[in-house]
Design an enzyme around this catalytic site. Structure first.
Site, PDB file in Angstrom:
ATOM      1  N   ARG A  95       1.001  -1.290  -0.199  1.00  0.00           N
ATOM      2  CA  ARG A  95       0.160  -0.056  -0.052  1.00  0.00           C
ATOM      3  C   ARG A  95       0.784   1.244  -0.076  1.00  0.00           C
ATOM      4  O   ARG A  95       0.546   2.117   0.498  1.00  0.00           O
ATOM      5  CB  ARG A  95      -0.884   0.015   1.207  1.00  0.00           C
ATOM      6  N   LYS A 115       2.550   6.319   1.496  1.00  0.00           N
ATOM      7  CA  LYS A 115       1.855   5.097   2.241  1.00  0.00           C
ATOM      8  C   LYS A 115       0.370   5.333   2.245  1.00  0.00           C
ATOM      9  O   LYS A 115      -0.028   6.377   2.920  1.00  0.00           O
ATOM     10  CB  LYS A 115       2.467   5.155   3.740  1.00  0.00           C
ATOM     11  N   ASP A 127      -6.418  -3.661   0.459  1.00  0.00           N
ATOM     12  CA  ASP A 127      -7.280  -2.547  -0.133  1.00  0.00           C
ATOM     13  C   ASP A 127      -6.090  -1.400  -0.628  1.00  0.00           C
ATOM     14  O   ASP A 127      -6.296  -0.568  -1.596  1.00  0.00           O
ATOM     15  CB  ASP A 127      -8.337  -2.000   0.522  1.00  0.00           C
ATOM     16  N   ARG A 179       6.368  10.079   3.691  1.00  0.00           N
ATOM     17  CA  ARG A 179       7.519   9.998   4.606  1.00  0.00           C
ATOM     18  C   ARG A 179       8.654   9.850   3.921  1.00  0.00           C
ATOM     19  O   ARG A 179       8.763   9.459   2.733  1.00  0.00           O
ATOM     20  CB  ARG A 179       7.216   8.580   5.451  1.00  0.00           C
ATOM     21  N   ARG A 186      15.422  -2.782   4.026  1.00  0.00           N
ATOM     22  CA  ARG A 186      14.799  -3.678   5.384  1.00  0.00           C
ATOM     23  C   ARG A 186      15.654  -4.848   5.277  1.00  0.00           C
ATOM     24  O   ARG A 186      16.211  -5.415   4.270  1.00  0.00           O
ATOM     25  CB  ARG A 186      13.434  -4.048   5.322  1.00  0.00           C
ATOM     26  N   ASP A 255      10.519  -7.369   8.335  1.00  0.00           N
ATOM     27  CA  ASP A 255       9.875  -6.301   7.210  1.00  0.00           C
ATOM     28  C   ASP A 255      10.052  -4.721   7.774  1.00  0.00           C
ATOM     29  O   ASP A 255      10.036  -3.883   7.056  1.00  0.00           O
ATOM     30  CB  ASP A 255       8.991  -6.616   6.535  1.00  0.00           C
ATOM     31  N   ASP A 265       7.864   2.290  10.249  1.00  0.00           N
ATOM     32  CA  ASP A 265       6.351   1.673  10.528  1.00  0.00           C
ATOM     33  C   ASP A 265       5.904   1.761  12.130  1.00  0.00           C
ATOM     34  O   ASP A 265       5.927   0.965  12.649  1.00  0.00           O
ATOM     35  CB  ASP A 265       6.559   0.403   9.971  1.00  0.00           C
TER      36      ASP A 265
HETATM   37  P1  AMP Z   1       3.001  -3.336   8.125  1.00  0.00           P
HETATM   38  O1  AMP Z   1       2.259  -4.144   9.084  1.00  0.00           O
HETATM   39  O2  AMP Z   1       2.308  -2.212   7.900  1.00  0.00           O
HETATM   40  O3  AMP Z   1       4.461  -3.372   8.203  1.00  0.00           O
HETATM   41  O4  AMP Z   1       2.805  -4.163   6.966  1.00  0.00           O
HETATM   42  C1  AMP Z   1       2.982  -5.753   6.496  1.00  0.00           C
HETATM   43  C2  AMP Z   1       2.679  -5.882   5.185  1.00  0.00           C
HETATM   44  O5  AMP Z   1       1.205  -5.707   4.895  1.00  0.00           O
HETATM   45  C3  AMP Z   1       3.520  -4.917   4.034  1.00  0.00           C
HETATM   46  O6  AMP Z   1       3.724  -5.659   2.914  1.00  0.00           O
HETATM   47  C4  AMP Z   1       2.138  -3.921   3.840  1.00  0.00           C
HETATM   48  O7  AMP Z   1       2.445  -3.328   2.271  1.00  0.00           O
HETATM   49  C5  AMP Z   1       0.910  -4.875   3.939  1.00  0.00           C
HETATM   50  N1  AMP Z   1      -0.249  -4.075   4.131  1.00  0.00           N
HETATM   51  C6  AMP Z   1      -0.647  -3.578   5.229  1.00  0.00           C
HETATM   52  N2  AMP Z   1      -1.748  -2.865   4.985  1.00  0.00           N
HETATM   53  C7  AMP Z   1      -2.274  -3.243   3.812  1.00  0.00           C
HETATM   54  C8  AMP Z   1      -3.236  -2.725   3.005  1.00  0.00           C
HETATM   55  N3  AMP Z   1      -4.141  -1.981   3.600  1.00  0.00           N
HETATM   56  N4  AMP Z   1      -3.296  -3.080   1.615  1.00  0.00           N
HETATM   57  C9  AMP Z   1      -2.194  -3.793   1.122  1.00  0.00           C
HETATM   58  N5  AMP Z   1      -1.194  -4.284   1.796  1.00  0.00           N
HETATM   59  C10 AMP Z   1      -1.149  -3.813   3.199  1.00  0.00           C
HETATM   60 MG    MG Z   2       5.687  -2.440   7.372  1.00  0.00          MG
END
Ligand code: AMP
Ligand code: MG
Length: 491
Positions: A95, A115, A127, A179, A186, A255, A265
């Site tokens: 996203r 983001k 989404d 950002r 990573r 990640d 994050d």
């Molecule tokens: P995060 O927990 O934000 O570090 O995200 C972990 C993974 O989930 C990453 O690959 C993000 O891009 C994906 N991700 C988190 N939220 C969404 C979303 N609403 N739509 C698509 N991918 C998401």
């Molecule tokens: Mg992340």
């Protein structure tokens, strides 16, 4: 005006240019009615951007991901990651998009990243969107961390997209956070190519990371091993800083661990108020994997995953590679412990290093845990008492005995109490993003489109060490009725 915003960035996109196969070129979605909630003009100037031109409807469209400015090479980065211990071979920017890189005033290369800009080939079931609450949360906490001296991604802008995004609570205002990071490499970026056994690409990534973050190590005899040691050192320093501020990241998946040593994050993160080493806030962290006191151990666990990912480029003979990297990995805990001891010495105004200092610091932490003392206030109050001979700190403890026994030991260690109290006030913040204040600001923005509380809190957090008239309530813990705090991932 349009032309000015479009040419506001002097992009120089090394990731897009040099790392073919590490990303998918991608555009953000068209936003219905992009509107800037906030542009960080000071940061824009540090990045040599034309802040006035970006503070415009065209700037809002750029930061929403709707319109790629001149020179951008928007792309979604590929990465993998261990999430709560389990490996996902393909995560990636689901996203987000990297717009490109600019050089800041100091000549350092910085990523401009959006983001919440829509689905990408890495979105899986998601989404691709973000909502205003989490965007402002990341804005506030990243800026607060920076102001408190913690390496962190920064917030350049927050925009409302004009579209609604469906979440569990119902439809919420869609938003994008622009950002800035010294890069978005990573641990998971390395894991992605290691899992695919793409050794040549791993080598290319090592070379790129060294040039970008650790240019002094460019001529190292074993570049991958040198990179590993450098990341370990930066992470040891970073986690020590988190621990010294009572910061709980909440989702230290691989990640979400950078190669640069910046915090990245801000999802389910929180700050400890009444000191509890086992503090956990994330709704999904049932085992306390990412609890406050586990963070150093988890950092080391993540570094072990980085070490594994690098084995093939450390040495083609895996036994040799392991023999080389294990001592480097094992250096993490001593490295971290030394960094944490330095942080605690500074928090207590201790000059020089003495053998008994770690026990002295631990004695206070134990007393704080026993007495449920507010982590942030304790250190400021200790300095204030030192300055005027007061005895107010003990009022922060529900159990005073251990604290009262500790104070004379501390006093005995101080050479110059006046100088110590001044030094303490330079490292111990008065104002942190207290959980209840963050929630209050997010709620006003989300439910009433009232950004006043966000602006007010942000301005207090930008100066965390200097007392501000009228800001008293920002220094206080949550009222009793606030109850236990729970945070959520990926919202
Ligand atoms: P995060 O927990 O934000 O570090 O995200 C972990 C993974 O989930 C990453 O690959 C993000 O891009 C994906 N991700 C988190 N939220 C969404 C979303 N609403 N739509 C698509 N991918 C998401
Ligand atoms: Mg992340």
């Amino acid at each position: 005006m349009t032309a000015a915003a479009n040419s506001a960035f002097a992009f120089d996109n090394t990731y897009a240019r040099e790392l073919d196969g590490f990303f998918v070129p991608w555009q953000g979605d068209a936003a219905t009615a992009p509107r800037l909630v906030r542009l960080n003009a000071a940061l824009a100037e540090d990045l040599c951007l034309d802040a006035a031109a970006l503070n415009s409807p065209e700037g809002a469209a750029i930061f929403a991901g709707s319109q790629a400015p001149d020179g951008a090479s928007p792309l979604a980065m590929a990465y993998a990651g261990h999430q709560f211990g389990g490996f996902s071979p393909q995560l990636g920017d689901g996203r987000a998009i990297l717009l490109g890189e600019v050089m800041d005033k100091t000549g350092a290369r910085r990523d401009i990243h959006l983001k919440g800009s829509g689905r990408t080939p890495f979105s899986r079931g998601g989404d691709g969107k973000a909502t205003i609450g989490p965007v402002l949360r990341e804005y506030l906490i990243g800026e607060a961390m920076h102001a408190m001296g913690v390496p962190s991604t920064r917030a350049l802008a927050a925009v409302l997209t004009g579209d609604m995004v469906l979440r569990e609570q119902g439809p919420l205002p869609g938003a994008v956070l622009a950002r800035v990071a010294s890069s978005h490499l990573r641990v998971g970026t390395f894991e992605y190519f290691a899992a695919r056994r793409e050794t040549a690409k791993l080598g290319q990534l090592v070379d790129y990371a060294l040039r970008r973050h650790y240019p002094d190590l460019a001529g190292a005899p074993n570049p991958a091993l040198a990179l590993f040691g450098a990341v370990r050192d930066r992470q040891a320093q970073l986690i020590a800083k988190w621990m010294g501020l009572g910061f709980v990241h909440g989702v230290m998946n691989t990640d979400n661990m950078t190669i640069s040593g910046e915090t990245i994050d801000y999802g389910p993160c929180a700050f400890v108020d009444a000191y509890d080493p086992a503090a956990v806030y994330s709704s999904i962290d049932h085992q306390g994997r990412y609890a406050y006191h586990n963070q150093p151990v988890i950092a080391q666990w993540n570094l072990a995953r980085l070490a594994e990912a690098l084995l093939a480029v450390i040495d083609p003979d895996s036994d040799k590679a392991i023999a080389l990297v294990v001592p480097e990995l094992e250096a993490f805990m001593p490295d971290y412990t030394a960094a944490f001891n330095d942080v605690m010495r500074a928090k207590l105004g201790l000059i020089g290093a003495q053998d008994a200092d770690p026990d002295l610091a631990q004695g206070l932490l134990d007393a704080m845990a026993e007495g449920g003392a507010d982590f942030t206030r304790t250190f400021r109050q200790l300095a204030a008492d030192l300055r005027d001979g007061g005895h107010r700190t003990k009022a922060l403890f529900s159990e005073e005995a251990a604290f009262e026994a500790w104070v004379p030991q501390w006093h005995a260690r101080l050479e110059d109490p006046a100088a110590a109290s001044e030094a303490m006030d330079r490292v111990n913040p008065i104002y942190i993003p207290r959980n209840h204040l963050v929630e209050e600001a997010l709620k006003a923005a989300t439910t009433d489109a009232d950004f006043g509380p966000f602006e007010e809190l942000l301005s207090v957090l930008n100066q965390p060490f200097a007392p501000r008239d009228g800001a008293e309530r920002y220094a206080l813990p949550a009222p009793a009725g606030f109850g236990p705090y729970t945070t959520y991932c990926g919202t």
